[in-house]
Design an enzyme around this catalytic site. Sequence first.
Site: not given
Length: 316
Positions: A10, A15, A129, A248-249
Amino acid sequence: MARRLILDVDTGTDDAVAIMHAALHPDLELLGVTTVSGNVGLANTTDNTLRVLDVIGRSDMPVYAGLAHPIARRGFPGQKHYERDTARDMHGTSLPLPEARSQAQDVTAVEYLLETLRSATEQLTLVPVGPLSNIATVLAIDPSLVDAVDELVVMGGAHAHGNVTASAEFNIWADPEAAAMVFSAGFERLTLVPLDATHQALVTRANCAAMAALGTPAGAAAADLITRRIDAYSAGSGISATDAAPVHDAVCTAYLVRPDIVSTQHVHVTVDTESTLTVGRTVMDTRPNATGTPNAHVAFSAHAATLVAELTNTFS
């Protein structure tokens, strides 16, 4: 042999870093990228994905647009992280990259995933993710496709505390029914990378300066995008560190080539889809006398130095 994978994204800033890493790492064979509504709406997650791939010279990578909404809810109510396109917005509606030159495929993400998994002669790795809407839809159509996946690596969930509510992390909260379906689907191996791990793998401004100094398109783009994250976290006090932010991803794609980046525990994970206070919470049974069958290898810690080295080496 390179590990064959599909990324489901997303696309916001984190990402984007994961896409660049997966598309450029010599030990990863990225087959395609599917998009889903999440950080921003589907049109923008798809456009942002195309922008990322164009800027690193991977316009050849096929992109497939997926679900524009959760599988069971419309206009999910609840608290948000931040107001869109403000100082606290770490993504923005459109990424600060040149407008996309390439276009998404006419085939939808769900159609692509169904066809690819059904025709696979060897197992593939799926790395979602974002919200799990695309993956859940594929499983609703053909539950047997779990057998075509050697490992599902999910960025989402939280044990200690959430980020969109006190209990829930955004990706799971955004489509809790989809997440509940995925966690109960029976994948051969499901690795969950929650906030507990990603908030330990922080990237600093100094790390961003080193990436920018590489002189590569990926290094420059990653530096700019992660710096935006650092600025947003600093404005919103989302972490207890200064001049640093989680990406994060990217921890998920780094894990594919450096499994030692995280430490995991095999536990039973369920998703709350009912309570108004805790909807979207990933309930991880870490009790010594837990009774549920473990269904996820949960990363409770991650190593920042390993992540930074992996990203810097790849983007060079």
